[in-house]
Design an enzyme around this catalytic site. Structure first.
Site, PDB file in Angstrom:
ATOM      1  N   ASN A 246       2.237   7.707 -80.610  1.00  0.00           N
ATOM      2  CA  ASN A 246       2.061   9.171 -80.636  1.00  0.00           C
ATOM      3  C   ASN A 246       3.233   9.922 -81.244  1.00  0.00           C
ATOM      4  OD1 ASN A 246       3.506   8.299 -78.260  1.00  0.00           O
ATOM      5  ND2 ASN A 246       3.261  10.358 -77.413  1.00  0.00           N
TER       6      ASN A 246
ATOM      7  N   GLN B 269      -0.410   3.442 -78.132  1.00  0.00           N
ATOM      8  CA  GLN B 269      -0.599   4.424 -79.200  1.00  0.00           C
ATOM      9  C   GLN B 269       0.749   4.953 -79.682  1.00  0.00           C
ATOM     10  OE1 GLN B 269      -2.411   8.022 -77.800  1.00  0.00           O
ATOM     11  NE2 GLN B 269      -2.105   9.086 -79.735  1.00  0.00           N
TER      12      GLN B 269
ATOM     13  N   HIS C   2       8.050   4.216 -81.605  1.00  0.00           N
ATOM     14  CA  HIS C   2       6.909   5.020 -82.046  1.00  0.00           C
ATOM     15  C   HIS C   2       6.446   6.092 -81.067  1.00  0.00           C
ATOM     16  CE1 HIS C   2       3.690   2.040 -80.244  1.00  0.00           C
ATOM     17  NE2 HIS C   2       4.720   2.214 -79.442  1.00  0.00           N
ATOM     18  N   HIS C   3       7.080   6.181 -79.902  1.00  0.00           N
ATOM     19  CA  HIS C   3       6.727   7.262 -78.975  1.00  0.00           C
ATOM     20  C   HIS C   3       7.603   8.503 -79.155  1.00  0.00           C
ATOM     21  CE1 HIS C   3       3.970   4.627 -77.010  1.00  0.00           C
ATOM     22  NE2 HIS C   3       4.913   3.825 -76.534  1.00  0.00           N
ATOM     23  N   CYS C   4       8.620   8.397 -79.979  1.00  0.00           N
ATOM     24  CA  CYS C   4       9.537   9.521 -80.156  1.00  0.00           C
ATOM     25  C   CYS C   4       9.145  10.342 -81.381  1.00  0.00           C
ATOM     26  CB  CYS C   4      10.975   9.021 -80.313  1.00  0.00           C
ATOM     27  SG  CYS C   4      12.196  10.352 -80.318  1.00  0.00           S
TER      28      CYS C   4
END
Length: 317
Positions: free
Chosen positions: A186, A184, A142-144
């Site tokens: 992001n 988070q 989920h950070h990519c």
């Protein structure tokens, strides 16, 4: 016209909608031990589920590696070209020695496992629509975002799974991301910043990585946790109960649900993930009958009629 892909080929009907491949696991000369993330947790989850007699090798949908064409549905060519530089991959995975490896080694030993997990998430998206639910025992990067990786996330599998569904599955016009990792999310937030088809709920520790203020603008339901949130109770009981609440809410609304296993920086994470999946099965929220019949399962309806809670109540757990 969408490109031809092997990721949307029909899975064997005898298989559970659980996606995995031994290629998920990252092992190379001990480099994986230089990062706190357990890069072999996915295989451990499967082994725990096998020990409990829930699944067997021939009942698992075998994940396929996402190709460049698959990845270009979301990623820019410029970003994929950056991954041909080992120092870029070292920065994304937070393993500095990777910078000194030939890139063909990095591609084979580091990025191929992540591409295979990404393919698994895309496959699980279709399976969720076909069968009512699906689990990818991996993914959740989920950070990519489309043009930037980070936090051990090199490919935007969440964005890709949703974009594939929007492009290829008739009737899918909205999606909800419920991001319950401590960090988070992001990456998918940046990707869906101005896309009103996607509703994002994110529960995270506001004081840790990535602290992406711009990406927060995409969150429709934000729950920022304080440092004082107790780890022991949350990790051992909270995660199992958390996943149960989400699955109950989805089953009650007859919404197809896809689960990815996301983060996990502790050695006990694999056991907790396996326990969560076993709990969902024990409650009748996932089983082969449900996978075949979809949401119209009286056993599940009876189970959840009086106990399913709104997703917004997660902030009160």
């Amino acid at each position: 016209m969408p490109h031809r892909t092997e990721l949307y080929e029909d899975a064997p009907s005898a298989c559970w909608p659980i996606v995995y491949s031994p290629d998920y696991n990252i092992t190379f000369m001990g480099l994986e031990k230089l990062h706190p993330f357990d890069a072999g947790k996915w295989g451990k989850v499967i082994n725990f589920l096998k020990e409990e007699k829930l699944i067997a090798d021939d009942l698992i949908v075998q994940a396929r590696e996402a190709t460049d064409e698959d990845l270009l549905v979301v990623h820019t060519r410029r970003y994929l070209n950056k991954l041909k530089w080992s120092f870029v991959v070292a920065t994304i995975t937070e393993i500095p020695p990777v910078a000194f490896l030939p890139n063909f080694v990095v591609q084979r030993k580091v990025l191929k496992p992540l591409r295979t997990q990404t393919g698994g998430t895309i496959m699980a998206g279709k399976l969720a629509v076909d069968r009512g639910w699906a689990i990818n025992v991996g993914g959740g990067f989920h950070h990519c975002s489309s043009d930037k990786g980070g936090g051990f996330c090199a490919y935007a599998d969440i964005t890709l799974a949703i974009k594939f569904l929007f492009e290829r599955v008739q009737g899918v016009s909205k999606a909800t991301i419920i991001d319950l990792d401590a960090h988070q999310g992001n990456g998918h937030e940046r990707d869906f910043m101005d896309d009103h088809r996607v509703y994002i709920m994110d529960v995270y520790n506001r004081y840790i990585y990535p602290g992406d203020g711009f990406a927060k603008r995409a969150i429709k339901r934000r729950v920022e946790l304080e440092w004082g949130t107790e780890d022991t109770e949350y990790l051992q009981k909270g995660i199992v109960k958390r996943d149960e609440v989400v699955f109950k809410a989805a089953r009650r609304r007859r919404i197809p649900i896809l689960m990815v296993t996301s983060g996990g920086y502790q050695k006990r994470t694999a056991r907790i993930i396996a326990d969560s999946i076993l709990n969902l099965h024990n409650l009748g929220l996932i089983d082969k009958e449900l996978a075949t019949c979809g949401a119209e399962n009286p056993k599940v309806e009876q189970m959840i009629r009086d106990s399913a809670k709104d997703l917004t109540n997660l902030s009160l757990q």
